[in-house]
Design an enzyme around this catalytic site. Structure first.
Site, PDB file in Angstrom:
ATOM      1  N   ARG A 267       0.839  -1.198   0.000  1.00 53.85           N
ATOM      2  CA  ARG A 267       0.000   0.000   0.000  1.00 53.85           C
ATOM      3  C   ARG A 267       0.879   1.255   0.000  1.00 53.85           C
ATOM      4  NH1 ARG A 267      -2.632  -0.491   4.661  1.00 53.85           N
ATOM      5  NH2 ARG A 267      -1.702   1.269   5.715  1.00 53.85           N
TER       6      ARG A 267
ATOM      7  N   TYR B 173     -12.473  18.073 -16.119  1.00 57.99           N
ATOM      8  CA  TYR B 173     -13.116  16.767 -16.226  1.00 57.99           C
ATOM      9  C   TYR B 173     -14.244  16.700 -15.182  1.00 57.99           C
ATOM     10  CZ  TYR B 173     -13.516  11.811 -14.911  1.00 57.99           C
ATOM     11  OH  TYR B 173     -13.984  10.574 -14.564  1.00 57.99           O
TER      12      TYR B 173
ATOM     13  N   ASP C  26      -3.437  18.946 -14.383  1.00 54.77           N
ATOM     14  CA  ASP C  26      -3.848  17.630 -14.862  1.00 54.77           C
ATOM     15  C   ASP C  26      -3.450  17.536 -16.336  1.00 54.77           C
ATOM     16  OD1 ASP C  26      -5.142  15.419 -15.890  1.00 54.77           O
ATOM     17  OD2 ASP C  26      -7.003  15.749 -14.776  1.00 54.77           O
TER      18      ASP C  26
ATOM     19  N   LYS D 108      -5.768   6.674 -19.233  1.00 49.38           N
ATOM     20  CA  LYS D 108      -5.986   7.171 -20.593  1.00 49.38           C
ATOM     21  C   LYS D 108      -4.746   6.903 -21.453  1.00 49.38           C
ATOM     22  CE  LYS D 108      -9.928   8.789 -18.884  1.00 49.38           C
ATOM     23  NZ  LYS D 108      -9.747   8.703 -17.428  1.00 49.38           N
TER      24      LYS D 108
END
Lengths: 273, 434
Positions: free
Chosen positions: B60, B113, B185, B210
């Protein structure tokens, strides 16, 4: 950038306590205390007082910057004495190693161990690099990174998960004020007292090199090693696979070498514990 | 000042962060499918926990496969390091929570977005973090929106839905004048087309789902730190980075790392406590995609140029929105900041309205009708009948969308096949609205 007076020093995440052995980590040209983070934290959590200063004019420490290895050595001796912690072990990297060497020669009674990391003497700085530190810092940073990291580290595969080590080093050099790197490099280039200083060292000493170091190659440290008196217990260790920036390229190997060395030659403060 | 790259972008995309493992000599990046790592002894275990030694403890927090991905994106983007996250949304959340808590304020571009807009506009206010949205290109609005409690400026390299180009040099100057970092971003551009840190951004995030992954198989996010922001010099505005943290041995992160304090806190707190880590399988799949990033982005851009050229002269097409077109308001900015191209996502408006849009989508055979972008395969969506279907025509217009708007994500297929497919859809739209 926050400055502090007296000079800033990192302590490895632990408070300083009287009665503990003390190690003073001295960073190299254009750097600050943060190059020692991993090694510092280990010493600090294993019974040592850690003092990793930002040299004057570097990082969080206010100037003026000192322009010679001798002046920096005097500053280290005064700074260490001012701590009131007795004898100290000195560990220095690159320029910091010259400072540590000169300090150990100037105040041999105050130094318990000497650890020279990535060190040669003399330490000439290539003219194009020295010029670049003055005329084109950006180019100088690129040259330093190219010569300081082993090929493996140039493309990553960092010892520290997720970190881009050469970029980290470049940003650290960028963070220093204009002129700092040049004055540091010029101080290294001008220093001629390495052999004389080595001859006056009386404490156990470590010469820690990295096999792929192009700035201070292991072979080039031989004259310095030969300058230590026969009576000085001089240990030589070469870390495989790493370059001049060995504290970040091979932090565990550097730590092991330092820790094994101080453990092999316990000072009175260590023995008391 | 941009960071020097130690190799060309295509070389970094293939090699950065990885050397063949010394035991098995595997050339490809191994998938370290393990939750945890065996300690050598108690001493080493304690040293790892106290950050005296570098290494992995629990996946993690860090994982060797993920670390390759993190280094690779950092090397490409010119960052000092990166953190792999479960998704792009997780990367955004990690950035925000590392920088601020209740009372914090963000100034963000309005052209975001939808997922990011939801997080900033609706979800984070529940936790006391508020956002002022401003038009991406209105520099004065950015300045005016900054408050004493502002801790972050945020925008997208190419915004949504109008493909607004963020003037990163100008907005970063505004941010730095206010001693606040700029997060960009860069999902739609990737380092193959633009490196925001080189242009002045302090932090970069990617939805690696993406173009970076590029094949529509793995969700993932990446958060990159440029290492240039002086947290200590920001007047105490970032106590998470400049004050001792009781949750990790009283660590003062800027003291610990003059340059990478942000990443240190994000990993030591954010990944540890919020737990939005990336699966190493996903990291591997994203790495596989990144190996061909440069080649793919060239083709995405080249194909998009051909499709746009076809659509702009089609009688059924009302308008095409793409920053490479002279008609786009940010055309000049795109030429300056995105000289290699504006990616493969663009939108166009059909004359046939909502009915025409639906018919167009249903007439396509090669384009996949779905809600994603950045796949190797071409994708299409009609917002008015899907993502924005509840909105009135007026509300759609306010969002920069018409009833006939179609968004395309240009894939890597043969361009003539894609054009043929578009014509198929356009013919269907024409028939439906005749």
């Amino acid at each position: 950038m926050k400055h502090s007076l007296p000079p800033y020093h990192y302590t490895g995440g632990r408070k300083i306590e009287a009665g503990r052995p003390t190690i003073l980590f001295i960073h190299g040209a254009g750097h600050d205390h943060s190059v020692w983070t991993l090694q510092s934290r280990h010493f600090a959590s294993h019974g040592w007082n850690v003092i990793a200063p930002d040299l004057p004019g570097h990082g969080r420490s206010a100037g003026p910057q000192l322009g010679s290895i001798e002046a920096l050595a005097d500053w280290v001796v005064d700074f260490a004495s001012g701590l009131g912690l007795g004898r100290v072990a000195l560990a220095g990297h690159s320029m910091g190693s010259l400072i540590a060497l000169e300090a150990a020669a100037r105040a041999p009674e105050r130094v318990s161990h000497l650890m020279l990391i990535g060190s040669v003497a003399p330490m000439p700085v290539a003219a194009p690099l020295l010029d670049a530190t003055l005329s084109n810092r950006d180019k100088a940073h690129a040259m330093i990174n190219q010569w300081s990291y082993a090929p493996r580290a140039q493309l990553g595969a960092s010892s520290i998960p997720g970190m881009n080590l050469t970029a980290l080093n470049e940003r650290l050099m960028q963070r220093q004020a204009a002129g700092v790197l040049h004055r540091d490099m010029a101080a290294c280039n001008a220093y001629t007292g390495g052999f004389d200083a080595a001859a006056r060292v009386i404490c156990p000493s470590l010469l820690l090199s990295a096999a792929l170091d192009r700035m201070t190659p292991p072979k080039a440290s031989a004259p310095l090693a030969a300058a230590f008196p026969d009576t000085t217990r001089l240990h030589k260790v070469v870390i495989p696979g790493a370059g001049h920036a060995m504290m970040s390229e091979a932090p565990g190997a550097v730590l092991d070498a330092l820790w094994n060395f101080v453990s092999a030659f316990p000072s009175s403060a260590q023995e008391q514990r | 000042m941009p960071i020097h790259r130690n190799a060309g972008a295509d070389t970094l995309a293939l090699h950065a962060g990885q050397t063949p493992d010394p035991v098995h000599r595997s050339r490809a990046t191994p998938i370290h499918f393990t939750t945890s790592y065996v300690f050598e002894d108690s001493e080493q275990a304690a040293a790892l926990f106290n950050q005296e030694r570098a290494g992995h403890v629990y996946s993690r927090i860090s994982n060797p496969t993920n670390a390759v991905l993190e280094e690779r994106i950092a090397a490409l983007d010119g960052g000092v390091g990166a953190i792999a996250c479960a998704s792009g949304q997780a990367a955004l959340m990690l950035a925000i929570t590392t920088l601020m808590g209740t009372g914090g304020h963000i100034v963000a571009s309005r052209s975001l977005y939808g997922g990011s807009h939801n997080l900033l506009g609706y979800t984070l206010p529940r936790f006391g973090i508020h956002t002022t949205f401003v038009p991406a290109g209105d520099h004065q609005a950015w300045r005016d929106a900054i408050r004493p409690e502002t801790r972050l400026l945020f925008g997208e390299s190419i915004g949504n839905p109008g493909l607004e180009v963020l003037d990163i040099p100008a907005i970063s100057t505004i941010a730095h004048d206010a001693r606040v970092p700029l997060l960009v971003d860069a999902t739609l551009v990737t380092p193959a087309l633009q490196c925001p840190i080189d242009l002045g951004a302090d932090l970069v995030m990617h939805s690696a789902t993406k173009y970076l992954g590029g094949h529509g198989v793995a969700i993932g996010g990446l958060l990159v730190d440029g290492g240039s922001f002086d947290w200590e010099g920001s007047g105490g505005n970032f106590p998470t980075l400049t004050e001792p943290y009781d949750g990790f041995h009283g660590m003062d992160f800027t003291e610990e790392s003059s340059i990478a304090a942000f990443l240190l806190r994000a990993r030591r707190e954010g990944l540890r406590d919020f737990g939005a880590c990336l699966s190493p399988m996903n990291a591997f799949q994203i790495l596989q995609g990144m190996e061909t990033l440069g080649l793919r982005m060239e083709r995405h851009v080249a194909n998009a140029r051909q499709l746009v050229a076809h659509l702009v002269k089609h009688p059924l097409v009302e308008s095409v929105s793409w920053p490479e077109l002279d008609s786009h308001p940010d055309h000049a900015l795109a030429a300056r900041l995105l000289p290699k191209g504006c990616g493969g996502v663009f939108s166009f408006s059909l004359k046939g309205g909502r009915k025409g849009g639906t018919a167009f989508i249903e007439g396509l055979r090669l384009f996949s009708h779905l809600a994603n972008v950045g796949d190797a395969k071409s994708l299409a969506i009609h917002p008015a009948s899907t993502t924005h279907f509840r909105m009135s025509p007026e509300a759609l217009l306010a969002a920069g969308i018409t009833e006939g708007t179609i968004r395309l994500s240009t894939g890597l297929e043969t361009a003539t096949d894609l054009i043929e497919d578009l014509d198929r859809g356009l013919y269907a739209a024409q028939k439906a609205t005749a």
